[in-house]
Design an enzyme around this catalytic site. Structure first.
Site, short mmCIF file in Angstrom:
data_model
loop_
_atom_site.label_atom_id
_atom_site.label_comp_id
_atom_site.label_asym_id
_atom_site.label_seq_id
_atom_site.Cartn_x
_atom_site.Cartn_y
_atom_site.Cartn_z
N LYS A 30 -8.77 -1.80 -7.48
CA LYS A 30 -7.56 -1.29 -6.85
C LYS A 30 -7.32 0.16 -7.28
O LYS A 30 -7.16 0.45 -8.45
CB LYS A 30 -6.36 -2.14 -7.24
CG LYS A 30 -5.07 -1.70 -6.54
CD LYS A 30 -3.95 -2.68 -6.80
CE LYS A 30 -3.16 -2.38 -8.02
NZ LYS A 30 -2.34 -1.15 -7.96
N ASP A 59 -4.13 1.05 -2.78
CA ASP A 59 -2.75 0.58 -2.92
C ASP A 59 -1.78 1.76 -2.82
O ASP A 59 -1.24 2.23 -3.81
CB ASP A 59 -2.64 -0.12 -4.30
CG ASP A 59 -1.27 -0.67 -4.58
OD1 ASP A 59 -0.50 -0.89 -3.63
OD2 ASP A 59 -0.96 -0.89 -5.77
N LYS A 61 0.83 1.81 -0.47
CA LYS A 61 2.15 1.29 -0.04
C LYS A 61 2.83 2.26 0.94
O LYS A 61 3.88 2.85 0.64
CB LYS A 61 3.06 1.05 -1.24
CG LYS A 61 2.50 0.08 -2.27
CD LYS A 61 3.51 -0.20 -3.37
CE LYS A 61 3.01 -1.15 -4.43
NZ LYS A 61 2.03 -0.57 -5.36
N ASP A 64 6.86 4.98 6.23
CA ASP A 64 7.24 6.18 6.97
C ASP A 64 7.57 5.79 8.40
O ASP A 64 7.64 4.59 8.71
CB ASP A 64 6.08 7.21 6.91
CG ASP A 64 6.60 8.64 6.90
OD1 ASP A 64 7.44 8.98 7.76
OD2 ASP A 64 6.17 9.42 6.03
N THR A 118 6.93 -6.84 -7.70
CA THR A 118 7.07 -7.90 -8.72
C THR A 118 7.85 -7.41 -9.95
O THR A 118 8.18 -8.21 -10.82
CB THR A 118 5.68 -8.40 -9.16
OG1 THR A 118 4.84 -7.27 -9.36
CG2 THR A 118 5.07 -9.31 -8.14
N ARG A 209 -3.23 -4.08 -16.85
CA ARG A 209 -3.18 -3.89 -18.30
C ARG A 209 -3.92 -4.94 -19.12
O ARG A 209 -4.60 -4.57 -20.09
CB ARG A 209 -1.70 -3.75 -18.75
CG ARG A 209 -1.15 -2.37 -18.38
CD ARG A 209 0.35 -2.33 -18.42
NE ARG A 209 0.92 -2.97 -17.23
CZ ARG A 209 2.19 -2.87 -16.88
NH1 ARG A 209 3.03 -2.17 -17.62
NH2 ARG A 209 2.64 -3.47 -15.79
O1 C5P Z 1 -0.89 -3.87 -15.42
P1 C5P Z 1 -0.51 -4.89 -14.40
O2 C5P Z 1 -1.43 -6.10 -14.41
O3 C5P Z 1 0.96 -5.27 -14.48
O4 C5P Z 1 -0.76 -4.14 -13.02
C1 C5P Z 1 -0.33 -4.64 -11.78
C2 C5P Z 1 -0.76 -3.68 -10.71
O5 C5P Z 1 -0.29 -4.19 -9.47
C3 C5P Z 1 -0.20 -2.27 -10.84
O6 C5P Z 1 -1.20 -1.38 -10.36
C4 C5P Z 1 1.02 -2.26 -9.92
O7 C5P Z 1 1.25 -0.99 -9.36
C5 C5P Z 1 0.56 -3.23 -8.82
N1 C5P Z 1 1.62 -3.88 -8.06
C6 C5P Z 1 2.60 -4.63 -8.65
N2 C5P Z 1 3.56 -5.24 -7.88
C7 C5P Z 1 3.52 -5.13 -6.54
C8 C5P Z 1 2.51 -4.37 -5.92
C9 C5P Z 1 1.56 -3.77 -6.73
O8 C5P Z 1 2.62 -4.77 -9.85
N3 C5P Z 1 4.41 -5.80 -5.80
#
Ligand code: C5P
Length: 232
Positions: A30, A59, A61, A64, A118, A209
């Site tokens: 991603k 990603d 998002k 517009d 989330t 992470r």
């Molecule tokens: O580090 P972590 O596992 O929390 O990363 C989650 C990834 O998913 C990040 O890149 C974040 O921008 C993305 N994301 C998210 N919630 C969403 C859409 C994308 O956490 N609804």
């Protein structure tokens, strides 16, 4: 269920090293806003040069007016990425415009919409959308389905409900995954592990992470893939 690794590291060279260390792994990658803005569109070809079997989820998002979204979608499709996303709150007219623009293409990318980030908890979500998360998420998912998108980005806990109101093959991609159970939630308010994601029929899990902050990201990915392969 597919694993999508979030390349959210602070420097391009770190993301490239991470991708190189995962060269042999059957994963999606991603590329998010930070990387795309900082490293430019060439990041996609650089990742494909590491392994042309890597599938890329861009990603960005999009949010517009319909014509601008459709233009952007067309440009994204030319980047040779397999998936990208838009915000469902951009509305059905904009989402339909995106899908119409991609229709003539031979191998159009998968298009998902973001329902509720989330990181939102109930109070914050309500202050933005004046509605509770579950109700509004379902509405966004139905809007996306009716606009002929391929699926949604949602919390694990909404995946089953969304599929029951749309179609079982309407894709759900779920961030907020903490696969090992002992990690920090960080800014994710609603987290789940691999087993819960599987029980909720998630098609993709996104993990950032817990992989790139692990001592050995390759081992972390192997452990997650073993977990996925052992599911039934
Ligand atoms: O580090 P972590 O596992 O929390 O990363 C989650 C990834 O998913 C990040 O890149 C974040 O921008 C993305 N994301 C998210 N919630 C969403 C859409 C994308 O956490 N609804």
């Amino acid at each position: 269920m597919k694993l999508c690794v979030a390349l959210d590291l602070p420097h391009e060279k770190d993301n490239i090293s991470l991708a190189k260390s995962l060269k042999e792994c059957d994963v999606w990658l991603k590329v998010g806003l930070r990387s795309f803005i900082r490293d430019g569109k060439n990041i996609v070809s650089e990742l494909k040069n590491i392994n042309d079997k890597f599938k890329i989820f861009l990603d960005l998002k999009l949010y517009d007016i319909p014509n601008t979204m459709a233009d952007a979608a067309e440009s994204i499709a030319k980047l040779n990425v397999e998936m990208f996303n838009v915000h469902a709150s951009s509305g059905k007219i904009a989402m339909k415009a995106v899908m119409e623009r991609l229709k003539p293409l031979k191998n159009p990318p998968i298009v998902l919409s973001v329902t509720a980030l989330t990181s939102f908890d109930d109070d914050e979500f309500k202050s933005v959308y004046n509605e509770n998360i579950a109700k509004k998420t379902l509405q966004f998912a139905k809007d996306s389905f009716e606009s002929r998108l391929d699926g949604v980005v949602c919390s694990v806990h909404e995946s089953l409900m969304i599929k029951s109101y749309t179609k079982s093959d309407f894709i759900t991609l779920t961030p907020g995954i903490r696969p090992f159970g002992d990690e920090q939630k960080d800014d994710q308010k609603r987290v789940a592990n691999i087993q819960i994601a599987h029980e909720n029929k998630c098609d993709f899990i996104v993990v950032g992470r817990p992989i790139y902050q692990a001592k050995n990201p390759f081992d972390a990915v192997q452990k997650i893939l073993e977990g996925i392969n052992g599911l039934h």
